[in-house]
Design an enzyme around this catalytic site. Structure first.
Site, PDB file in Angstrom:
ATOM      1  N   PHE A 141      51.530  67.599  18.732  1.00 58.70           N
ATOM      2  CA  PHE A 141      51.102  66.502  19.268  1.00 58.70           C
ATOM      3  C   PHE A 141      50.626  65.333  18.494  1.00 58.70           C
ATOM      4  CE2 PHE A 141      46.640  64.863  20.628  1.00 58.70           C
ATOM      5  CZ  PHE A 141      47.190  63.724  21.063  1.00 58.70           C
ATOM      6  N   ILE A 142      49.890  65.644  17.392  1.00 60.46           N
ATOM      7  CA  ILE A 142      49.316  64.503  16.466  1.00 60.46           C
ATOM      8  C   ILE A 142      50.691  64.434  15.378  1.00 60.46           C
ATOM      9  CG2 ILE A 142      48.021  63.837  14.640  1.00 60.46           C
ATOM     10  CD1 ILE A 142      45.644  65.667  16.046  1.00 60.46           C
ATOM     11  N   TYR A 190      37.884  80.792  12.898  1.00 61.18           N
ATOM     12  CA  TYR A 190      38.749  79.537  12.729  1.00 61.18           C
ATOM     13  C   TYR A 190      38.321  78.370  12.220  1.00 61.18           C
ATOM     14  CZ  TYR A 190      41.114  75.350  14.383  1.00 61.18           C
ATOM     15  OH  TYR A 190      41.557  74.039  14.375  1.00 61.18           O
ATOM     16  N   LYS A 218      39.458  76.886   8.390  1.00 63.17           N
ATOM     17  CA  LYS A 218      39.605  75.455   7.956  1.00 63.17           C
ATOM     18  C   LYS A 218      38.693  75.045   6.921  1.00 63.17           C
ATOM     19  CE  LYS A 218      42.234  73.096   9.861  1.00 63.17           C
ATOM     20  NZ  LYS A 218      43.701  72.876   9.863  1.00 63.17           N
TER      21      LYS A 218
END
Length: 340
Positions: A11-12, A149, A153
């Site tokens: 998407f991005i 998650y 990150k």
């Protein structure tokens, strides 16, 4: 400038590819299509300065060649969406950590700049709002998958900054806050496309929890322009930046606004978290960025407000659903065959 986008069919990533091509840069996208989609970049294939590579970032030999070609790497390849993170935690953490290691190693060997796309999830359960880049991170218990998650990150950020300090790799870190726009799928639990498609189908609009949790949604065009500007700004190197909107809204209010804007007969219903994600799920009550740092450096201000974002996303999904309906009708249409 020659730009490599990992996860560029997502998407991005696909919107970033458009933005960079529009600015006159050459763009190579690598994506294994585990969460990306060829349809997101199909319209770019005729561009002479665009190239798509179907493969994984974990292919070290290939990545060495691609990084050698590039001037800057936009590292967007990652697990996406709360639903995927909860259902496939090992895949999410391995993707996030191993792919980031490969990108940084290759960039270090060749002296290339890396823009690393992190997430607002790293702020965890901190109660200090709005979130500032130098705030402490407050993560939950290890037996709750969501925080794995966030930790993966955050580890990516630590790795990127370590490569900058140790090897001089020019890195820029961005923490993205709830980006929204065309091509964002509801497949992984993204809230606005999920609500919009439910409303357009007349289905119940399902709000998780009590709906009082708040988020700040940002138009994808505003986000990718910020990424491109940060990648080119020399003073961004070695820094962490929030990228998003500071327009805070309750999720239940988003549901009601979508219902009104679509004219939908849908009910707004509340679904307990444990029915969706299991008993060990934990949510963040508020998530809104402090944008002072990025505003000071590049003059960043999100231009598209929430009401307009919702109208644009609704219009996009209306067109998409009309196209899907036409395709189904074509499939059901009797085929005439010549007997000659």
């Amino acid at each position: 400038m020659r730009c490599l986008i990992t996860g560029g069919a997502g998407f991005i990533g696909s919107h970033l590819a458009e933005e960079l091509l529009r600015a006159g840069h050459a763009v190579t996208v690598i994506d294994d299509l585990s969460t990306g989609n060829l349809a997101n970049i199909a319209h770019l294939e005729s561009e002479a300065r665009f190239r798509f590579v179907l493969d994984t970032v974990l292919n070290r030999r290939l990545m060495a060649e691609l990084v050698e070609w590039a001037d800057v790497i936009f590292h967007l390849a990652a697990a996406v969406g709360v639903k995927l993170v909860v259902e496939e935690p090992i895949r999410a953490m391995e993707t996030n950590v191993r792919a980031t290691e490969v990108v940084l190693e290759m960039a270090a060997a060749r002296g290339k700049k890396v823009l690393f796309a992190s997430t607002s999830e790293v702020y965890g359960k901190t109660s200090k709002v709005p979130f500032r880049e130098d705030d402490d991170l407050v993560l939950g218990a290890t037996w709750r998958p969501r925080w794995g998650y966030a930790c993966s990150k955050a580890l990516g950020e630590f790795l990127a900054l370590a490569y900058w300090r140790t090897y001089g790799v020019p890195v820029v870190i961005v923490r993205l806050f709830n980006t929204v726009g065309p091509r964002q799928t509801n497949r992984y639990g993204m809230v606005i496309p999920t609500f919009v498609r439910q409303a357009l189908r007349g289905e119940p609009i399902t709000v998780h929890g009590d709906g009082r949790q708040t988020r700040s949604f940002c138009w994808v065009g505003d986000v990718v322009r910020a990424l491109a500007a940060l990648a080119e700004h020399p003073e961004a190197v070695g820094q962490v930046f929030n990228v998003g909107s500071d327009e805070e809204v309750r999720i239940v209010d988003v549901a009601w606004r979508i219902k009104a804007l679509t004219g939908s007969p849908s009910e707004v219903v509340f679904v307990p978290y444990d029915r969706i994600y299991g008993e060990d799920f934990e949510d963040m009550p508020r998530r809104v960025p402090d944008l002072t740092k990025i505003r000071t450096l590049i003059g960043y201000r999100p231009m598209v407000r929430l009401e307009e974002i919702l109208k644009r996303v609704i219009a996009h999904h209306r067109r998409l659903m009309e196209s899907e309906l036409r395709d189904r009708r074509e499939e059901r249409r009797p085929q005439l065959f010549s007997t000659r």
